[in-house]
Design a protein around this motif. Structure first.
Motif, PDB file in Angstrom:
ATOM      1  N   VAL A 186       0.830  -1.205   0.000  1.00  0.00           N
ATOM      2  CA  VAL A 186       0.000   0.000   0.000  1.00  0.00           C
ATOM      3  C   VAL A 186       0.867   1.259   0.000  1.00  0.00           C
ATOM      4  O   VAL A 186       0.616   2.200  -0.760  1.00  0.00           O
ATOM      5  N   SER A 187       1.902   1.284   0.844  1.00  0.00           N
ATOM      6  CA  SER A 187       2.768   2.468   0.905  1.00  0.00           C
ATOM      7  C   SER A 187       3.543   2.651  -0.403  1.00  0.00           C
ATOM      8  O   SER A 187       3.777   3.782  -0.840  1.00  0.00           O
ATOM      9  N   SER A 188       3.923   1.552  -1.061  1.00  0.00           N
ATOM     10  CA  SER A 188       4.665   1.643  -2.324  1.00  0.00           C
ATOM     11  C   SER A 188       3.786   2.183  -3.445  1.00  0.00           C
ATOM     12  O   SER A 188       4.209   3.046  -4.222  1.00  0.00           O
ATOM     13  N   MET A 237      10.968   5.557  -3.254  1.00  0.00           N
ATOM     14  CA  MET A 237      10.689   4.861  -1.993  1.00  0.00           C
ATOM     15  C   MET A 237      10.415   3.378  -2.210  1.00  0.00           C
ATOM     16  O   MET A 237      10.674   2.553  -1.326  1.00  0.00           O
ATOM     17  N   VAL A 238       9.895   3.041  -3.393  1.00  0.00           N
ATOM     18  CA  VAL A 238       9.436   1.669  -3.636  1.00  0.00           C
ATOM     19  C   VAL A 238      10.580   0.672  -3.554  1.00  0.00           C
ATOM     20  O   VAL A 238      10.545  -0.279  -2.774  1.00  0.00           O
ATOM     21  N   VAL A 239      11.617   0.888  -4.377  1.00  0.00           N
ATOM     22  CA  VAL A 239      12.720  -0.069  -4.405  1.00  0.00           C
ATOM     23  C   VAL A 239      13.476  -0.060  -3.078  1.00  0.00           C
ATOM     24  O   VAL A 239      13.959  -1.098  -2.613  1.00  0.00           O
ATOM     25  N   PHE A 242      -7.922   1.258   6.943  1.00  0.00           N
ATOM     26  CA  PHE A 242      -6.914   1.888   7.800  1.00  0.00           C
ATOM     27  C   PHE A 242      -5.500   1.653   7.263  1.00  0.00           C
ATOM     28  O   PHE A 242      -4.595   2.448   7.536  1.00  0.00           O
ATOM     29  N   LEU A 243      -5.301   0.574   6.503  1.00  0.00           N
ATOM     30  CA  LEU A 243      -4.022   0.368   5.828  1.00  0.00           C
ATOM     31  C   LEU A 243      -3.747   1.521   4.871  1.00  0.00           C
ATOM     32  O   LEU A 243      -2.647   2.073   4.835  1.00  0.00           O
ATOM     33  N   TYR A 244      -4.760   1.883   4.114  1.00  0.00           N
ATOM     34  CA  TYR A 244      -4.623   2.992   3.176  1.00  0.00           C
ATOM     35  C   TYR A 244      -4.334   4.300   3.923  1.00  0.00           C
ATOM     36  O   TYR A 244      -3.453   5.068   3.547  1.00  0.00           O
ATOM     37  N   TYR A 300      -0.285   8.721   5.168  1.00  0.00           N
ATOM     38  CA  TYR A 300       0.430   9.651   6.042  1.00  0.00           C
ATOM     39  C   TYR A 300       1.895   9.245   6.222  1.00  0.00           C
ATOM     40  O   TYR A 300       2.755  10.102   6.441  1.00  0.00           O
ATOM     41  N   THR A 301       2.184   7.957   6.112  1.00  0.00           N
ATOM     42  CA  THR A 301       3.573   7.515   6.196  1.00  0.00           C
ATOM     43  C   THR A 301       4.373   8.043   5.009  1.00  0.00           C
ATOM     44  O   THR A 301       5.481   8.574   5.172  1.00  0.00           O
ATOM     45  N   VAL A 302       3.824   7.913   3.810  1.00  0.00           N
ATOM     46  CA  VAL A 302       4.513   8.375   2.602  1.00  0.00           C
ATOM     47  C   VAL A 302       4.714   9.888   2.633  1.00  0.00           C
ATOM     48  O   VAL A 302       5.819  10.393   2.377  1.00  0.00           O
ATOM     49  N   VAL A 303       3.665  10.630   2.966  1.00  0.00           N
ATOM     50  CA  VAL A 303       3.750  12.096   3.008  1.00  0.00           C
ATOM     51  C   VAL A 303       4.798  12.549   4.026  1.00  0.00           C
ATOM     52  O   VAL A 303       5.613  13.433   3.750  1.00  0.00           O
ATOM     53  N   SER A 304       4.794  11.934   5.203  1.00  0.00           N
ATOM     54  CA  SER A 304       5.740  12.342   6.255  1.00  0.00           C
ATOM     55  C   SER A 304       7.180  12.002   5.885  1.00  0.00           C
ATOM     56  O   SER A 304       8.102  12.772   6.199  1.00  0.00           O
TER      57      SER A 304
END
Length: 322
Positions: A58-60, A71-73, A189-191, A196-200
């Protein structure tokens, strides 16, 4: 200073929601799998592996959609390193000595090594194209078909044995609709946590001057690997080595083939030099060490400590502490 603390708090909160939702998602998926009579190892390499990899997935995907595909790799390869060095290492320390009777050498281990080598060769030139993503997903499909077919054969053997011995097969309990509702709520909630993890991470990397791929390969990889850590260490403590070993193997295969492949379908992946120069070689080392250790179908306490020391070295080198 205040913005830095604020975004750090957002990162911790987002990661906490992501991990908690993933844990809930995995528990629901595992209960559904058990209700269908799936064996512990297959649950480990399929349902639990895919479920505990949902934070990375989800974060990737969100990172690509937000223009931070580097961030993905970093997340994928950092998570694979973390899974082997830290999670398998701690599992071996907790379990003292983990022995599995499941035959890994025929298909599972070659696919495990092959998935890591394939993604490494694909990103070596700094480009990960859609055709390469489709090839990765095709190989993942091959592995899942093999795993499910192997489970079907094992199920037939167990059924035949019980029939010959005159033992009634255990009835599969029906699940409450609440389990499926829990699965859906967990996905939401995963989404939320991933967003917020990616943005931060992007904000923090801009403030402290550290590449997002480095944060992804360390802090994000560790945070999103917490579900695997909980599942594997708990399984080792409960003397369920197949689940602990299978979870790491399945998670790494799913990370290398599934997360990279699916993420690339949402946009072009940027492959930073810091990843191909250090993180990728460390992932290959971790993969080969797993292969050598698990070949004998066991992992000892001392091998566990060795893997943890490798993880400390990985983090130290990543942040230029050594």
């Amino acid at each position: 200073m205040l913005p830095l603390l604020l975004w750090t708090a957002v990162f911790v909160a987002g990661l906490a929601v992501l991990v908690k939702a993933s844990d809930s998602f995995t528990q629901s998926a595992e209960r559904i799998g058990i209700s269908f009579g799936i064996s512990p190892f297959i649950i480990g390499v399929t349902i639990v592996a895919a479920g505990t990899s949902t934070p990375e997935l989800v974060s990737s995907v969100l990172a690509v959609m937000k223009g931070s595909s580097e961030m993905v790799v970093g997340n994928v390869m950092g998570s694979n390193v973390t899974n082997v060095f830290l999670i398998l290492g701690l599992s071996a320390i907790v379990g003292k000595k983990m022995v599995t009777g499941y035959e890994l050498a025929n298909v599972d281990l070659p696919l495990f090594v092959g998935s890591a080598l394939l993604v490494s060769v694909m990103v070596w030139d700094g480009i990960y194209s859609i055709p390469e993503a489709l090839l990765s997903l095709a190989l993942l499909l091959v592995y899942l078909i093999y795993a499910l077919r192997a489970e079907r054969v094992a199920e037939e053997v167990r059924a035949r044995f019980l029939e010959e011995e005159g033992i009634a097969q255990p009835k599969r309990r029906k699940l409450s609709p609440k389990v499926y509702m829990k699965l859906v709520m967990s996905a939401f909630f995963l989404y939320l946590g991933a967003n917020y993890t990616v943005v931060s991470v992007v904000k923090l990397s801009e403030m402290v001057g550290i590449g997002t791929e480095i944060i992804a390969a360390s802090a994000v990889a560790l945070g999103t690997s917490l579900p695997e850590l909980v599942v594997s260490v708990r399984a080792a403590a409960m003397n369920k080595p197949e689940l602990a070993i299978g979870n790491v193997l399945g998670s790494n295969i799913f990370n290398s083939l599934g997360i990279m492949g699916i993420s690339a379908l949402f946009g072009t992946l940027v492959i930073p030099a810091a990843i191909t120069g250090f993180v990728m070689p460390m992932m290959i080392v971790a993969t080969l060490l797993y292969f050598v250790i698990i070949w004998e179908k066991e992992i000892t306490l001392w091998e566990g400590w060795m893997l943890v020391i490798f993880y400390v070295f990985f983090l130290g080198k990543l942040f230029a502490l050594f």
